[in-house]
Design a protein around this motif. Structure first.
Motif, PDB file in Angstrom:
ATOM      1  N   VAL A 174       0.846  -1.184   0.000  1.00 18.81           N
ATOM      2  CA  VAL A 174       0.000   0.000   0.000  1.00 18.81           C
ATOM      3  C   VAL A 174       0.884   1.237   0.000  1.00 18.81           C
ATOM      4  CG1 VAL A 174      -1.806   1.277   1.232  1.00 18.81           C
ATOM      5  CG2 VAL A 174      -1.778  -1.229   1.304  1.00 18.81           C
ATOM      6  N   ALA A 175       0.669   2.136  -0.963  1.00 20.84           N
ATOM      7  CA  ALA A 175       1.426   3.384  -1.024  1.00 20.84           C
ATOM      8  C   ALA A 175       0.666   4.377  -1.883  1.00 20.84           C
ATOM      9  CB  ALA A 175       2.818   3.135  -1.603  1.00 20.84           C
ATOM     10  N   PHE A 176       0.767   5.656  -1.520  1.00 20.17           N
ATOM     11  CA  PHE A 176       0.153   6.678  -2.361  1.00 20.17           C
ATOM     12  C   PHE A 176       0.973   7.953  -2.315  1.00 20.17           C
ATOM     13  CE2 PHE A 176      -1.435   8.041   1.690  1.00 20.17           C
ATOM     14  CZ  PHE A 176      -1.656   9.405   1.577  1.00 20.17           C
ATOM     15  N   SER A 177       0.852   8.737  -3.385  1.00 18.66           N
ATOM     16  CA  SER A 177       1.482  10.051  -3.460  1.00 18.66           C
ATOM     17  C   SER A 177       0.574  10.917  -4.311  1.00 18.66           C
ATOM     18  CB  SER A 177       2.879   9.948  -4.085  1.00 18.66           C
ATOM     19  OG  SER A 177       3.558  11.183  -3.992  1.00 18.66           O
ATOM     20  N   ALA A 178       0.220  12.106  -3.798  1.00 19.39           N
ATOM     21  CA  ALA A 178      -0.731  12.952  -4.504  1.00 19.39           C
ATOM     22  C   ALA A 178      -0.349  14.420  -4.356  1.00 19.39           C
ATOM     23  CB  ALA A 178      -2.153  12.728  -3.963  1.00 19.39           C
ATOM     24  N   ALA A 179      -0.630  15.209  -5.405  1.00 19.91           N
ATOM     25  CA  ALA A 179      -0.417  16.654  -5.382  1.00 19.91           C
ATOM     26  C   ALA A 179      -1.765  17.353  -5.219  1.00 19.91           C
ATOM     27  CB  ALA A 179       0.264  17.113  -6.666  1.00 19.91           C
ATOM     28  N   LEU A 180      -1.728  18.568  -4.690  1.00 21.28           N
ATOM     29  CA  LEU A 180      -2.963  19.254  -4.351  1.00 21.28           C
ATOM     30  C   LEU A 180      -3.833  19.539  -5.575  1.00 21.28           C
ATOM     31  CD1 LEU A 180      -4.634  20.521  -2.072  1.00 21.28           C
ATOM     32  CD2 LEU A 180      -3.398  22.656  -2.460  1.00 21.28           C
ATOM     33  N   LEU A 181      -3.228  20.013  -6.663  1.00 15.83           N
ATOM     34  CA  LEU A 181      -3.996  20.432  -7.832  1.00 15.83           C
ATOM     35  C   LEU A 181      -3.514  19.743  -9.096  1.00 15.83           C
ATOM     36  CD1 LEU A 181      -4.129  24.273  -7.108  1.00 15.83           C
ATOM     37  CD2 LEU A 181      -5.903  22.585  -6.625  1.00 15.83           C
ATOM     38  N   GLU A 182      -4.419  19.561 -10.046  1.00 11.30           N
ATOM     39  CA  GLU A 182      -4.059  18.985 -11.333  1.00 11.30           C
ATOM     40  C   GLU A 182      -3.554  20.046 -12.307  1.00 11.30           C
ATOM     41  OE1 GLU A 182      -6.715  15.085 -12.027  1.00 11.30           O
ATOM     42  OE2 GLU A 182      -7.892  16.933 -12.007  1.00 11.30           O
ATOM     43  N   THR A 183      -3.963  21.286 -12.142  1.00  9.22           N
ATOM     44  CA  THR A 183      -3.535  22.349 -13.028  1.00  9.22           C
ATOM     45  C   THR A 183      -2.066  22.680 -12.826  1.00  9.22           C
ATOM     46  OG1 THR A 183      -3.881  24.668 -13.645  1.00  9.22           O
ATOM     47  CG2 THR A 183      -4.287  24.098 -11.352  1.00  9.22           C
ATOM     48  N   GLN A 184      -1.379  23.074 -13.911  1.00 11.30           N
ATOM     49  CA  GLN A 184       0.024  23.464 -13.827  1.00 11.30           C
ATOM     50  C   GLN A 184       0.179  24.963 -13.600  1.00 11.30           C
ATOM     51  OE1 GLN A 184       2.163  21.946 -17.219  1.00 11.30           O
ATOM     52  NE2 GLN A 184       1.857  19.823 -16.636  1.00 11.30           N
ATOM     53  N   GLN A 185      -0.927  25.686 -13.552  1.00 12.56           N
ATOM     54  CA  GLN A 185      -0.879  27.115 -13.288  1.00 12.56           C
ATOM     55  C   GLN A 185      -0.740  27.365 -11.785  1.00 12.56           C
ATOM     56  OE1 GLN A 185      -4.531  28.520 -15.022  1.00 12.56           O
ATOM     57  NE2 GLN A 185      -3.621  28.766 -17.054  1.00 12.56           N
ATOM     58  N   TRP A 186      -0.009  28.444 -11.444  1.00 10.49           N
ATOM     59  CA  TRP A 186       0.160  28.803 -10.041  1.00 10.49           C
ATOM     60  C   TRP A 186      -1.193  29.161  -9.456  1.00 10.49           C
ATOM     61  CZ3 TRP A 186       3.767  28.560  -6.353  1.00 10.49           C
ATOM     62  CH2 TRP A 186       3.614  29.342  -5.211  1.00 10.49           C
ATOM     63  N   THR A 187      -1.633  28.431  -8.436  1.00  7.40           N
ATOM     64  CA  THR A 187      -2.966  28.603  -7.868  1.00  7.40           C
ATOM     65  C   THR A 187      -2.878  28.622  -6.353  1.00  7.40           C
ATOM     66  OG1 THR A 187      -3.916  27.395  -9.752  1.00  7.40           O
ATOM     67  CG2 THR A 187      -5.316  27.690  -7.816  1.00  7.40           C
ATOM     68  N   ILE A 188      -3.550  29.572  -5.744  1.00  5.96           N
ATOM     69  CA  ILE A 188      -3.571  29.684  -4.287  1.00  5.96           C
ATOM     70  C   ILE A 188      -4.936  29.229  -3.772  1.00  5.96           C
ATOM     71  CG2 ILE A 188      -3.447  31.257  -2.314  1.00  5.96           C
ATOM     72  CD1 ILE A 188      -1.558  33.001  -3.977  1.00  5.96           C
ATOM     73  N   VAL A 189      -4.921  28.379  -2.771  1.00  2.00           N
ATOM     74  CA  VAL A 189      -6.150  27.895  -2.136  1.00  2.00           C
ATOM     75  C   VAL A 189      -6.233  28.514  -0.748  1.00  2.00           C
ATOM     76  CG1 VAL A 189      -7.419  25.871  -1.362  1.00  2.00           C
ATOM     77  CG2 VAL A 189      -6.010  25.729  -3.424  1.00  2.00           C
ATOM     78  N   GLY A 190      -7.319  29.250  -0.476  1.00  2.00           N
ATOM     79  CA  GLY A 190      -7.454  29.914   0.813  1.00  2.00           C
ATOM     80  C   GLY A 190      -7.136  31.397   0.706  1.00  2.00           C
ATOM     81  N   PRO A 191      -7.104  32.122   1.851  1.00  2.00           N
ATOM     82  CA  PRO A 191      -7.294  31.674   3.242  1.00  2.00           C
ATOM     83  C   PRO A 191      -8.719  31.185   3.525  1.00  2.00           C
ATOM     84  CG  PRO A 191      -6.359  33.905   3.120  1.00  2.00           C
ATOM     85  CD  PRO A 191      -6.852  33.567   1.762  1.00  2.00           C
ATOM     86  N   PHE A 192      -8.843  30.362   4.602  1.00  2.00           N
ATOM     87  CA  PHE A 192     -10.125  29.814   4.986  1.00  2.00           C
ATOM     88  C   PHE A 192     -10.588  30.432   6.307  1.00  2.00           C
ATOM     89  CE2 PHE A 192      -7.841  26.347   2.757  1.00  2.00           C
ATOM     90  CZ  PHE A 192      -8.648  26.278   1.632  1.00  2.00           C
ATOM     91  N   ASP A 193     -11.889  30.475   6.487  1.00  2.00           N
ATOM     92  CA  ASP A 193     -12.455  30.964   7.743  1.00  2.00           C
ATOM     93  C   ASP A 193     -12.438  29.898   8.838  1.00  2.00           C
ATOM     94  OD1 ASP A 193     -13.019  33.436   6.602  1.00  2.00           O
ATOM     95  OD2 ASP A 193     -14.982  32.776   5.876  1.00  2.00           O
ATOM     96  N   ALA A 194     -12.283  28.627   8.409  1.00  2.00           N
ATOM     97  CA  ALA A 194     -12.260  27.522   9.380  1.00  2.00           C
ATOM     98  C   ALA A 194     -11.333  26.426   8.857  1.00  2.00           C
ATOM     99  CB  ALA A 194     -13.668  26.972   9.591  1.00  2.00           C
ATOM    100  N   ASP A 195     -10.966  25.481   9.737  1.00  2.00           N
ATOM    101  CA  ASP A 195     -10.123  24.365   9.329  1.00  2.00           C
ATOM    102  C   ASP A 195     -10.786  23.622   8.165  1.00  2.00           C
ATOM    103  OD1 ASP A 195      -8.549  25.121  11.390  1.00  2.00           O
ATOM    104  OD2 ASP A 195      -8.927  23.371  12.651  1.00  2.00           O
ATOM    105  N   LYS A 196      -9.967  23.161   7.241  1.00  2.00           N
ATOM    106  CA  LYS A 196     -10.492  22.497   6.052  1.00  2.00           C
ATOM    107  C   LYS A 196      -9.595  21.315   5.694  1.00  2.00           C
ATOM    108  CE  LYS A 196     -11.519  23.356   1.133  1.00  2.00           C
ATOM    109  NZ  LYS A 196     -12.898  22.846   1.167  1.00  2.00           N
ATOM    110  N   THR A 197     -10.196  20.190   5.370  1.00  2.00           N
ATOM    111  CA  THR A 197      -9.436  19.031   4.890  1.00  2.00           C
ATOM    112  C   THR A 197      -9.024  19.266   3.436  1.00  2.00           C
ATOM    113  OG1 THR A 197     -10.617  17.502   6.349  1.00  2.00           O
ATOM    114  CG2 THR A 197      -9.488  16.550   4.449  1.00  2.00           C
ATOM    115  N   LEU A 198      -7.734  19.205   3.161  1.00  2.00           N
ATOM    116  CA  LEU A 198      -7.248  19.397   1.799  1.00  2.00           C
ATOM    117  C   LEU A 198      -7.453  18.127   0.989  1.00  2.00           C
ATOM    118  CD1 LEU A 198      -3.923  21.355   2.445  1.00  2.00           C
ATOM    119  CD2 LEU A 198      -6.087  22.255   1.576  1.00  2.00           C
TER     120      LEU A 198
END
Length: 273
Positions: free
Chosen positions: A50-74
Motif C-alpha cells: 500500500v502506497a500513495f502520493s498525490a499533489a494538491l492540484l491537477e492544473t500546472q498554473q500557479w494557484t492559491i487555495v485559501g485563506p479559509f475561515d475555518a479548518d479544512k481538509t485538503l
C-alpha cells in the motif's frame, strides 16, 4: 489447530461453519498450506503493498487555495501513485491498512467458492509469496547523491537551456542503479520507489528544478534569494524506467557537497504483469 491467519480470513469472509464435506476432506491440505503461507509471510514481512502520493492540484498554473475561515481538509486531486487504492481523492482519506489486508484476503478466498477452489487459491498464494521472498532478497536498491564533491560554496547556472543535473558525490548507491556520468537513475526492477530532491540557490537568483520519469514531469522544487526547496513522491516504476532531475532555463543551483541532493530507494518490488 487451524492457523489464526486462516481463521481471521475465514471469519471475515463468512467461511467459518461451512458444511461442505469436501472442505473437511481437504482440511489437512489446507492446514499445511496455511502454515506455509504463515512462514512465507514472515519472510516477506507480512505486510500488504500500500502506497500513495498525490499533489494538491491537477492544473500546472500557479494557484492559491485559501485563506479559509475555518479548518479544512485538503483534497489532493492529482494522484501520482495509489497502489492498493487506499487513498480517496474525493475525501483525501487513507483507508486503514488492516481493512485493506482483510479486503485483500476476502477477495482472494471468496465467500462462496467451493473447497477445491480455495485449495487452488492457497497454492497460488504460496507460490506468489515464494516469488516475493526471492524478490525481497535480490531487489535491494537505494541511492543518495549530492550535486558537487567540493566543500566550497559553488553555484551552477543560471543555465541558458534546460539541463540534466549530474550529481557527482555519491553517498550511497546500493545496486549501482544511479549513473554518475549521466545523472540518471534506472530502475533495475519493477516496484514502488520513493524519490526526493532538495536544492538551494544563491542571493538574487532563482531555482526551479523538476524530477522527470522518461521525459514526463513528476514534481518540481522552487526557491529564490538564498532559499531552499524540497519535494518527494512515491512512484511506481517499471524495470528500465529512467528518472533524473532537470534544472530549468534561467535557473541556478548551489551546493557545497551536502546541500543539493537527489535520493531514492525501492520500497517494495512488484511482479510484472
Amino acid at each position: 489447530m487451524m492457523s489464526s491467519w486462516f481463521l481471521l480470513v475465514a471469519l471475515a469472509c463468512g467461511l467459518v461453519g461451512a458444511q461442505d464435506p469436501s472442505l473437511q476432506e481437504l482440511n489437512t491440505k489446507v492446514q499445511q498450506l496455511t502454515t506455509k503461507v504463515e512462514e512465507l509471510q514472515r519472510e516477506v514481512s507480512a505486510r500488504p503493498q500500500v502506497a500513495f502520493s498525490a499533489a494538491l492540484l491537477e492544473t500546472q498554473q500557479w494557484t492559491i487555495v485559501g485563506p479559509f475561515d475555518a479548518d479544512k481538509t485538503l483534497e489532493f486531486k492529482k494522484v501520482v501513485t495509489n497502489i492498493g487504492n487506499g487513498y480517496d481523492p474525493e475525501t483525501a482519506e487513507m483507508m486503514s491498512s488492516y481493512f485493506l489486508l482483510v479486503a485483500l484476503a476476502c477477495s482472494l478466498v471468496g465467500a462462496q467458492n467451493p473447497a477445491d477452489v480455495i485449495l487452488r487459491q492457497l497454492i497460488s498464494r504460496v507460490e506468489q509469496l515464494e516469488r516475493d521472498s526471492e524478490n525481497t532478497v535480490t531487489s535491494q536498491v537505494a541511492f543518495s547523491v549530492a550535486l558537487l564533491e567540493q566543500t566550497t560554496w559553488t553555484i551552477t547556472g543560471p543555465v541558458a537551456a534546460d539541463q540534466t543535473l549530474v550529481y557527482k558525490k555519491v553517498l550511497t548507491n546500493i545496486g549501482n542503479a544511479y549513473d554518475t556520468e549521466t545523472g540518471v537513475f534506472t530502475a533495475p526492477v519493477k516496484g514502488l520507489y520513493y524519490l526526493r530532491i532538495t536544492g538551494v540557490v544563491g542571493s538574487s537568483m532563482t531555482l526551479r528544478a523538476g524530477l522527470k520519469k522518461n521525459g514526463e514531469d513528476i514534481f518540481e522544487i522552487k526557491a529564490k534569494d538564498q532559499g531552499s526547496g524540497s519535494n518527494g513522491a512515491a512512484l511506481e516504476l517499471e524495470k528500465g524506467d529512467r528518472v533524473y532531475v532537470r534544472l530549468m532555463r534561467g535557473s541556478a543551483i548551489a551546493d557545497q557537497s551536502r546541500l543539493s541532493t537527489f535520493t531514492g530507494f525501492l520500497v517494495f518490488p512488484m511482479e510484472s504483469a
